[in-house]
Scaffold this motif. Structure first.
Motif, PDB file in Angstrom:
ATOM      1  N   GLU A 259       0.671  -1.036  -0.025  1.00 42.43           N
ATOM      2  CA  GLU A 259       0.069  -0.054  -0.062  1.00 42.43           C
ATOM      3  C   GLU A 259       0.792   1.426   0.069  1.00 42.43           C
ATOM      4  OE1 GLU A 259      -2.377  -0.804   3.406  1.00 42.43           O
ATOM      5  OE2 GLU A 259      -3.779  -1.893   2.489  1.00 42.43           O
ATOM      6  N   GLY A 260       1.995   1.180   0.842  1.00 43.88           N
ATOM      7  CA  GLY A 260       2.796   2.393   0.790  1.00 43.88           C
ATOM      8  C   GLY A 260       3.372   2.661  -0.757  1.00 43.88           C
ATOM      9  N   GLY A 261       3.607   1.420  -1.331  1.00 45.96           N
ATOM     10  CA  GLY A 261       4.181   1.495  -2.817  1.00 45.96           C
ATOM     11  C   GLY A 261       3.068   2.274  -3.674  1.00 45.96           C
ATOM     12  N   ARG A 262       1.995   1.646  -3.719  1.00 43.65           N
ATOM     13  CA  ARG A 262       0.972   2.461  -4.418  1.00 43.65           C
ATOM     14  C   ARG A 262       0.818   3.559  -4.081  1.00 43.65           C
ATOM     15  NH1 ARG A 262      -1.396  -2.664  -3.633  1.00 43.65           N
ATOM     16  NH2 ARG A 262      -2.564  -2.150  -1.936  1.00 43.65           N
ATOM     17  N   ALA A 263       0.760   4.284  -2.824  1.00 45.41           N
ATOM     18  CA  ALA A 263       0.502   5.587  -2.399  1.00 45.41           C
ATOM     19  C   ALA A 263       1.379   6.521  -3.078  1.00 45.41           C
ATOM     20  CB  ALA A 263       0.524   5.648  -1.047  1.00 45.41           C
ATOM     21  N   ASN A 264       2.690   6.058  -3.270  1.00 44.55           N
ATOM     22  CA  ASN A 264       4.005   6.896  -3.715  1.00 44.55           C
ATOM     23  C   ASN A 264       4.090   6.401  -5.425  1.00 44.55           C
ATOM     24  OD1 ASN A 264       5.112   8.398  -1.301  1.00 44.55           O
ATOM     25  ND2 ASN A 264       4.728   6.445  -0.434  1.00 44.55           N
ATOM     26  N   GLY A 265       3.513   5.550  -5.974  1.00 47.19           N
ATOM     27  CA  GLY A 265       3.911   5.349  -7.265  1.00 47.19           C
ATOM     28  C   GLY A 265       5.125   5.014  -7.218  1.00 47.19           C
ATOM     29  N   LYS A 266       5.587   3.946  -6.447  1.00 47.12           N
ATOM     30  CA  LYS A 266       7.120   3.140  -6.258  1.00 47.12           C
ATOM     31  C   LYS A 266       6.850   1.663  -6.051  1.00 47.12           C
ATOM     32  CE  LYS A 266       8.961   7.368  -5.197  1.00 47.12           C
ATOM     33  NZ  LYS A 266       9.444   7.638  -4.030  1.00 47.12           N
ATOM     34  N   PRO A 267       7.469   1.078  -6.952  1.00 43.17           N
ATOM     35  CA  PRO A 267       7.652  -0.456  -7.088  1.00 43.17           C
ATOM     36  C   PRO A 267       7.966  -1.160  -5.715  1.00 43.17           C
ATOM     37  CG  PRO A 267       9.498   0.293  -8.316  1.00 43.17           C
ATOM     38  CD  PRO A 267       8.714   1.486  -7.853  1.00 43.17           C
ATOM     39  N   VAL A 268       7.475  -2.236  -5.578  1.00 49.06           N
ATOM     40  CA  VAL A 268       7.891  -3.153  -4.356  1.00 49.06           C
ATOM     41  C   VAL A 268       7.697  -4.377  -4.489  1.00 49.06           C
ATOM     42  CG1 VAL A 268       6.920  -3.993  -1.963  1.00 49.06           C
ATOM     43  CG2 VAL A 268       6.268  -1.575  -2.753  1.00 49.06           C
ATOM     44  N   GLY A 269       9.296  -4.983  -4.416  1.00 50.18           N
ATOM     45  CA  GLY A 269       9.561  -6.379  -4.997  1.00 50.18           C
ATOM     46  C   GLY A 269       9.606  -7.307  -3.660  1.00 50.18           C
ATOM     47  N   ILE A 270       9.673  -8.514  -4.003  1.00 54.86           N
ATOM     48  CA  ILE A 270      10.063  -9.843  -3.076  1.00 54.86           C
ATOM     49  C   ILE A 270      11.064 -10.322  -3.138  1.00 54.86           C
ATOM     50  CG2 ILE A 270       8.899 -11.313  -1.874  1.00 54.86           C
ATOM     51  CD1 ILE A 270       7.122  -9.353  -1.185  1.00 54.86           C
ATOM     52  N   CYS A 271      11.967 -10.476  -2.283  1.00 55.62           N
ATOM     53  CA  CYS A 271      13.135 -11.180  -2.796  1.00 55.62           C
ATOM     54  C   CYS A 271      13.532 -12.380  -1.513  1.00 55.62           C
ATOM     55  CB  CYS A 271      14.607 -10.188  -2.827  1.00 55.62           C
ATOM     56  SG  CYS A 271      14.801  -9.429  -1.395  1.00 55.62           S
ATOM     57  N   GLY A 272      12.856 -12.618  -0.661  1.00 58.13           N
ATOM     58  CA  GLY A 272      12.899 -13.774   0.018  1.00 58.13           C
ATOM     59  C   GLY A 272      12.535 -14.983  -0.385  1.00 58.13           C
ATOM     60  N   GLU A 273      12.797 -15.947   0.465  1.00 53.97           N
ATOM     61  CA  GLU A 273      12.152 -17.457  -0.088  1.00 53.97           C
ATOM     62  C   GLU A 273      10.984 -17.391  -0.108  1.00 53.97           C
ATOM     63  OE1 GLU A 273      14.057 -20.209  -0.674  1.00 53.97           O
ATOM     64  OE2 GLU A 273      16.014 -19.178  -0.383  1.00 53.97           O
ATOM     65  N   ALA A 274      10.149 -16.602   0.249  1.00 58.05           N
ATOM     66  CA  ALA A 274       8.575 -16.763   0.039  1.00 58.05           C
ATOM     67  C   ALA A 274       8.385 -16.727  -1.454  1.00 58.05           C
ATOM     68  CB  ALA A 274       7.645 -15.785   0.892  1.00 58.05           C
ATOM     69  N   ALA A 275       8.807 -16.136  -2.254  1.00 58.66           N
ATOM     70  CA  ALA A 275       8.490 -15.680  -3.783  1.00 58.66           C
ATOM     71  C   ALA A 275       8.801 -16.963  -4.494  1.00 58.66           C
ATOM     72  CB  ALA A 275       9.622 -14.731  -4.391  1.00 58.66           C
ATOM     73  N   ALA A 276       9.419 -17.904  -3.840  1.00 58.90           N
ATOM     74  CA  ALA A 276       9.509 -19.166  -4.640  1.00 58.90           C
ATOM     75  C   ALA A 276       8.576 -19.996  -4.480  1.00 58.90           C
ATOM     76  CB  ALA A 276      11.181 -19.937  -4.065  1.00 58.90           C
ATOM     77  N   ASP A 277       7.600 -19.999  -3.500  1.00 58.68           N
ATOM     78  CA  ASP A 277       6.520 -20.773  -3.280  1.00 58.68           C
ATOM     79  C   ASP A 277       5.421 -20.434  -4.118  1.00 58.68           C
ATOM     80  OD1 ASP A 277       3.868 -21.695  -2.436  1.00 58.68           O
ATOM     81  OD2 ASP A 277       4.870 -21.319  -0.232  1.00 58.68           O
ATOM     82  N   PRO A 278       4.953 -21.160  -5.298  1.00 62.03           N
ATOM     83  CA  PRO A 278       4.345 -20.758  -6.208  1.00 62.03           C
ATOM     84  C   PRO A 278       2.985 -20.110  -6.009  1.00 62.03           C
ATOM     85  CG  PRO A 278       5.309 -22.779  -6.730  1.00 62.03           C
ATOM     86  CD  PRO A 278       5.527 -22.656  -5.433  1.00 62.03           C
ATOM     87  N   LEU A 279       2.383 -20.696  -4.888  1.00 62.59           N
ATOM     88  CA  LEU A 279       1.166 -20.321  -4.540  1.00 62.59           C
ATOM     89  C   LEU A 279       1.041 -18.976  -3.716  1.00 62.59           C
ATOM     90  CD1 LEU A 279      -2.069 -20.510  -4.126  1.00 62.59           C
ATOM     91  CD2 LEU A 279      -1.842 -21.765  -2.063  1.00 62.59           C
ATOM     92  N   LEU A 280       2.145 -18.795  -2.773  1.00 57.83           N
ATOM     93  CA  LEU A 280       2.236 -18.024  -1.998  1.00 57.83           C
ATOM     94  C   LEU A 280       2.766 -16.507  -3.008  1.00 57.83           C
ATOM     95  CD1 LEU A 280       2.617 -16.202   0.543  1.00 57.83           C
ATOM     96  CD2 LEU A 280       4.874 -17.222   1.174  1.00 57.83           C
ATOM     97  N   ALA A 281       3.524 -16.889  -4.275  1.00 61.19           N
ATOM     98  CA  ALA A 281       3.761 -15.954  -5.139  1.00 61.19           C
ATOM     99  C   ALA A 281       2.320 -15.065  -5.397  1.00 61.19           C
ATOM    100  CB  ALA A 281       4.474 -16.440  -6.213  1.00 61.19           C
ATOM    101  N   VAL A 282       1.382 -15.889  -5.832  1.00 59.83           N
ATOM    102  CA  VAL A 282       0.092 -15.275  -5.987  1.00 59.83           C
ATOM    103  C   VAL A 282      -0.312 -14.293  -5.234  1.00 59.83           C
ATOM    104  CG1 VAL A 282      -2.258 -15.841  -6.924  1.00 59.83           C
ATOM    105  CG2 VAL A 282      -0.424 -17.343  -7.811  1.00 59.83           C
ATOM    106  N   VAL A 283      -0.364 -14.805  -3.925  1.00 57.24           N
ATOM    107  CA  VAL A 283      -0.858 -13.923  -2.720  1.00 57.24           C
ATOM    108  C   VAL A 283       0.064 -12.732  -2.639  1.00 57.24           C
ATOM    109  CG1 VAL A 283      -0.849 -13.972  -0.024  1.00 57.24           C
ATOM    110  CG2 VAL A 283      -1.647 -16.057  -1.517  1.00 57.24           C
ATOM    111  N   LEU A 284       1.222 -12.908  -2.788  1.00 59.16           N
ATOM    112  CA  LEU A 284       2.216 -11.701  -2.718  1.00 59.16           C
ATOM    113  C   LEU A 284       1.958 -10.570  -3.593  1.00 59.16           C
ATOM    114  CD1 LEU A 284       5.569 -13.555  -2.155  1.00 59.16           C
ATOM    115  CD2 LEU A 284       4.316 -12.274  -0.308  1.00 59.16           C
ATOM    116  N   VAL A 285       1.303 -11.093  -4.971  1.00 58.97           N
ATOM    117  CA  VAL A 285       1.121 -10.171  -5.892  1.00 58.97           C
ATOM    118  C   VAL A 285      -0.238  -9.415  -5.570  1.00 58.97           C
ATOM    119  CG1 VAL A 285       0.368  -9.969  -8.344  1.00 58.97           C
ATOM    120  CG2 VAL A 285       2.470 -11.091  -7.663  1.00 58.97           C
ATOM    121  N   GLY A 286      -1.005 -10.235  -5.076  1.00 57.69           N
ATOM    122  CA  GLY A 286      -2.628  -9.927  -4.590  1.00 57.69           C
ATOM    123  C   GLY A 286      -2.428  -8.773  -3.320  1.00 57.69           C
ATOM    124  N   LEU A 287      -1.154  -8.882  -2.660  1.00 54.31           N
ATOM    125  CA  LEU A 287      -0.899  -8.035  -1.531  1.00 54.31           C
ATOM    126  C   LEU A 287      -0.217  -6.737  -2.085  1.00 54.31           C
ATOM    127  CD1 LEU A 287       0.387 -10.371   1.251  1.00 54.31           C
ATOM    128  CD2 LEU A 287      -1.878  -9.221   1.153  1.00 54.31           C
TER     129      LEU A 287
END
Length: 556
Positions: free
Chosen positions: A470-498
């Motif tokens: 939400e902080g990224g959207r408010a400022n028009g700034k990108p927010v990436g994920i670089c922890g192990e969570a991004a490698a979980d295929p289902l959690l990856a979908v959740v992360l994009v949803g967040l």
């Protein structure tokens, strides 16, 4: 049919007969030695050296992260203070076997008490001790079985020395009763694309020879499967193999929403493989490798050479470099050698760099020079940022050196809660889910006794990721994920949803995550994320997301 539940790694499914890891060697007798101390000492020294050389050889063959872990084990085996403890016990009339077992156990307990990186390495000492004792007894060290046919490997957990050289033509899948999504076994399974279910407590009851289906996508091990279940599992495995061999495409959701899929790298040498596996750039380049093996900081010229090699492999693509993240589990004598009672909460990351600013300035100089010599799109970020003032300090300093895109790692809950203000000054944020989970749950991510808390699916962690998005959207700034969570295929979908706008992971996880994203629209991802957020704990969040995702699949 019985289903054993654990944490699945990836989307794979495999089937085959169980082969269990051999039980540890029986404890040595405490009876006095029947030979002289000098002879016992010679036996022990020879055995320790032989095991250390074997570990180094396995590491050289395995390469990658396994090499680093095994080289660390070899160094621990020959640690001078540990050798002194072993020698003292032998000189008291003990056998070499007993002296090794007792001294290694004592040393392990010392490291466990320290926590952090050393606490994690403490568990490896048990494996090293077993190997030394086996050498002294003239028997094979406990390890991966060889039943003479392909098998599903079942173990309490796997030691680095065992996993480093797994024969992937024989090992169909991994199942462990201990460990979690950030355990060594889980990380290795992602790195080598091995079908795995970890933390399945009931796996301890599996017997050699019984046929099981290991379904990583569902986090389930099925015993006594029917012929139909075996056929369905094989069909899924075949379909997944076909998808993996399909032409590489940029990461995107079903509705075309772009989600760049990037690679986590620890050395420039991994760039070529990452690009071949479909990485659209680098989401996390760890620079510690330049510093950890030295007694002093590398020169600007040495750093520039490595950074240039990395950037040259990705012309026109984004490469996110994290400046030195030292302290806690990565102590550096030339940066911060002061004793800290709790180093994970001490002078680490951006804090240690500010205390030795010349090292940070030299690193920014080298990065800027490498950027000028190549055509990649360089982004640079600071680790362990906790305050808006730290974000301002780093971005201003980076721009002073000509870095065009300067951002921060969000690993501390404070930064996530203030993401709207942090991202008002930083150009981007990248969420390190491993540390964010550690600090949110107050559970050392390298300590096995609290590994059950170290789960990025926990709704408390997901809410902090949502706040950052939400902080990224408010400022028009990108927010990436670089922890192990991004490698979980289902959690990856959740992360994009967040709110995540890009995902970075071990290169071998890219295919599974790419396939998972293509099954859902952005609205689907937001709905699946909402289901996970409404849960009370990590297990129920994972289950709620799985149920919500299944509705998309069934509807399609």
């Amino acid at each position: 049919m019985t289903e054993l539940r654990g944490v699945g790694i990836g989307l794979g499914v495999a089937q085959g007969p169980v082969a269990r890891m051999a039980e540890p060697l029986p404890a040595p007798s405490d009876a006095p030695s029947t030979i002289g101390a000098d002879e016992e000492l010679a036996r022990v020294h020879e055995a320790v050296a032989a095991v250390a050389r074997e570990l180094e050889q396995r590491g050289a063959q395995a390469g990658g992260k396994a090499r680093d872990v095994l080289e660390a084990q070899a160094m621990m085996a020959e640690d001078p203070s540990l050798a002194m403890e072993v020698d003292n016990r032998v000189k008291q009339g003990r056998t070499g076997e007993w002296a090794v077992a007792d001294a290694f156990a004592w040393f392990r307990d010392q490291l466990t008490a320290m926590g952090g990186y050393l606490g994690e390495r403490a568990a490896d000492l048990d494996d090293v001790a077993q190997r030394v004792i086996a050498h002294l007894r003239g028997v094979p060290a406990p390890g991966v079985p060889d039943p003479g046919h392909p098998f599903v490997l079942v173990a309490k957990d796997l030691a680095p020395a065992d996993t480093a050289l797994l024969d992937l033509d024989q090992v169909l899948a991994l199942v462990t009763s201990d460990g979690g999504p950030t355990s060594h076994t889980a990380i290795l399974a992602r790195e080598k694309s091995i079908v795995a279910v970890v933390g399945a407590a009931a796996a301890k009851d599996l017997a050699d020879g019984e046929t099981v289906i290991v379904d990583a996508a569902k986090g389930v091990v099925t015993t006594n499967p029917t012929a139909d279940e075996l056929a369905q599992a094989q069909n899924r495995a075949d379909a997944r193999a076909a998808a993996a061999s399909a032409p590489l495409t940029p990461g995107a959701l079903k509705d075309g929403t772009a989600v760049p899929l990037l690679a986590n790298l620890g050395k420039p040498e991994g760039a070529e493989e990452a690009a071949a596996l479909g990485a659209e750039g680098v989401g996390l380049f760890r620079t510690e490798f330049l510093f950890l093996s030295s007694t002093h900081a590398p020169t600007v010229a040495q750093q520039k050479e490595s950074y240039t090699k990395l950037l040259a492999a990705f012309p026109g693509k984004k490469v996110v470099v994290r400046v030195l993240d030292a302290g806690a589990d990565k102590p550096l004598a030339f940066l911060n050698d002061a004793h800290e009672e709790n180093p994970a909460l001490g002078l680490r990351g951006i804090r240690s760099l500010r205390a030795s600013e010349d090292i940070l300035r030299e690193q920014l100089t080298a990065l800027a020079e490498a950027d000028a010599a190549t055509e990649a799109d360089l982004w640079v970020m600071a680790p362990m940022v906790a305050t808006v003032e730290e974000a301002e300090y780093f971005t201003e300093l980076a721009r002073e050196y000509g870095v065009k895109t300067a951002g921060v790692m969000v690993e501390v809950p404070a930064a996530a809660l203030l993401a709207d203000r942090v991202l008002a000054v930083a150009d981007f944020a990248s969420i390190g889910t491993n540390d964010l989970t550690q600090y949110t749950m107050a559970a050392d991510r390298l300590l096995g006794s609290v590994s059950s808390y170290q789960d990025p699916w926990h709704p408390a962690v997901l809410r902090l990721i949502q706040a950052t998005g939400e902080g990224g959207r408010a400022n028009g700034k990108p927010v990436g994920i670089c922890g192990e969570a991004a490698a979980d295929p289902l959690l990856a979908v959740v992360l994009v949803g967040l709110g995540a706008t890009s995902l970075s992971m071990a290169p071998t996880a890219l295919a599974d995550v790419r396939a998972s994203l293509l099954e859902h629209t952005l609205d689907d991802a937001k709905r699946i994320a909402a289901a996970a957020l409404d849960a009370a704990d990590a297990a129920s969040a994972r289950e709620a997301a799985r149920d919500a995702a299944a509705r998309d699949t069934n509807a399609g």
